[in-house]
Motif scaffolding. Structure first.
Motif, PDB file in Angstrom:
ATOM      1  N   PHE A 115      42.391  39.330  38.415  1.00 35.48           N
ATOM      2  CA  PHE A 115      41.660  38.081  38.557  1.00 35.48           C
ATOM      3  C   PHE A 115      42.311  37.008  37.693  1.00 35.48           C
ATOM      4  O   PHE A 115      42.873  37.306  36.630  1.00 35.48           O
ATOM      5  N   PRO A 120      42.217  45.266  41.161  1.00 36.21           N
ATOM      6  CA  PRO A 120      42.443  43.836  41.393  1.00 36.21           C
ATOM      7  C   PRO A 120      42.802  43.105  40.100  1.00 36.21           C
ATOM      8  O   PRO A 120      42.438  43.533  38.997  1.00 36.21           O
ATOM      9  N   ALA A 125      38.355  44.579  45.183  1.00 36.27           N
ATOM     10  CA  ALA A 125      37.702  43.387  44.641  1.00 36.27           C
ATOM     11  C   ALA A 125      36.501  42.984  45.482  1.00 36.27           C
ATOM     12  O   ALA A 125      35.460  42.584  44.947  1.00 36.27           O
TER      13      ALA A 125
END
Length: 432
Positions: free
Chosen positions: A85, A83, A71
């Motif tokens: 989010f 990653p 990330a």
């Protein structure tokens, strides 16, 4: 070294031995070069290998360990975890990108199903099914006291037939340059012109000024029938509202005599067939668009157009739609006057309905006598039905000629003045 082999249809084409060997290696089909080439030329998928799909890896979460992702680097890095989010919010509601909850998680969710009749419903049994749902008895033809309104000379329009013919010509010929206008084009134009003609009688009947035409209105009405919960709701047609209610058509004796009538059934077909089943609903009965204190609270006539993106309905399905929405407006008004408790109404509620496809007209008068709709016994509601009445037969820009003989002349042919008289009688009902 090269050779010449036969193709599938007998054509001669040169081919390299190396190419033939590559075909054999890919599919391993045949050692014969001609057969291998013919198979490869017919369908390449027969010899090609299926594409390999990478199986999705399951992410294993170990308590106490934080995965190292890419990330911070802002680009993909092999060996590092993907990653996750948090969801991004715009800060304002965008219906094109709104995330709606699942149907199982919607509120308010009920345990009891509700059967909904809306503007796109096409019931299988048509009028019979609508009569059972509304606990009503049908009478063919309009009442004599209503038809007699348009027979009086004082209630007729000056040069009535000529004005109606001009309205038909305006909708079919003058409003567009198309050779054959669509129903979505001429149907609303014809209805507006006919309503305008009826409105010219306001100089004789001042009470016509106490009306208002509502467009894109919504209605919702709930009731229980045979132990099931039903609801009619949605936006449909034009509604003519009035300051005063429509006069009662059937008297007290005729209403009480309906107790001996037996409702028609259509067993083994279920009465809920073709109705939308939902578990997410609100049990409400109101007119939605009209707030309390609206100066035109009484629904007078509902005008339905068989046009737009709605599915094409048959004659009995259109009549069922007219009955259901007239009943919905009458039931909503009865609940606002007498409450939601089932009872026999002291003053029945009458709502009229007119449907047209631009050529034929159907007329319905619905009289709501009772809101006790659960059982088949007791007082029934009354329906007067006059369906599929043509206003004219043909409207041709050019004459229809077959074998040098004019079958249908140009212009409007087969005009029926009695159909407009019925349209005018329902419009003047309650004023004269």
């Amino acid at each position: 070294m090269s050779t010449v082999i036969m193709h599938g249809i007998g054509a001669m084409r040169p081919c390299s031995v190396t190419f033939v060997k590559s075909v054999q290696c890919c599919g391993g089909v045949s050692r014969n070069p001609a057969v291998a080439l013919r198979w490869f030329s017919v369908d390449r998928y027969l010899c090609a290998r299926p594409p390999t799909r990478r199986e999705s890896r399951t992410v294993v979460e170990i308590p106490g360990l934080e995965p190292i992702t890419y990330a911070e680097r802002m680009h993909f890095v092999p060996g590092l975890a993907k990653p996750t989010f948090p969801p991004w919010h715009r800060g304002w509601h965008d219906p094109r990108h709104a995330v709606w909850p699942k149907y199982e998680e919607m509120e308010p969710r009920r345990d009891r199903p509700c059967y909904v009749f809306h503007q796109r419903t096409a019931v299988l049994e048509g009028v019979r099914q609508a009569l059972w749902l509304t606990k009503a008895i049908v009478k063919q033809g309009l009442p004599s006291q209503v038809l007699s309104i348009a027979d009086e000379v004082a209630n007729q329009i000056e040069n009535q037939d000529e004005c109606v013919l001009q309205a038909i010509q305006h909708s079919r010929f003058w409003d567009t340059t198309e050779k054959k206008p669509s129903r979505e084009r001429f149907c609303p134009v014809l209805l507006r012109d006919l309503l305008h003609l009826c409105g010219t009688l306001q100089v004789r009947h001042a009470a016509l000024g106490e009306r208002m035409l509502a467009e894109k209105y919504s209605v919702a009405a709930c009731w229980t029938r045979g132990g099931d919960l039903f609801q009619v709701r949605g936006q449909n047609g034009l509604l003519l509202n009035s300051m005063s209610p429509v006069p009662v058509v059937a008297g007290r004796e005729e209403v009480l005599s309906s107790q001996d009538k037996v409702l028609e059934t259509f067993y083994p077909i279920s009465p809920t067939i073709d109705l939308q089943v939902t578990y997410v609903y609100n049990e409400k009965t109101n007119t939605g668009s009209f707030r309390e204190g609206y100066p035109y609270p009484h629904a007078h006539t509902l005008y339905l157009l068989e046009s737009g993106d709605a599915p094409r309905l048959r004659e009995h399905q259109v009549c069922a739609k007219m009955i259901m929405f007239a009943f919905g407006n009458a039931l909503a008004r009865a609940h606002s006057l007498y409450g939601a408790e089932p009872r026999i109404l002291d003053q029945p509620v009458v709502v009229q309905s007119v449907a047209t496809n631009g050529r034929t007209f159907s007329f319905v008068i619905f009289q709501l006598n009772t809101t006790d709709l659960d059982s088949d016994t007791g007082v029934k509601n009354l329906v007067w039905l006059d369906a599929d009445q043509p206003l004219y037969e043909y409207a041709k820009i050019r004459p229809l000629i077959k074998k040098k003989v004019v079958q249908v002349p140009a212009g409007v042919a087969g005009y029926q003045p009695e159909t407009f008289k019925k349209f005018l009688a329902l419009y003047l009902h309650g004023v004269v």
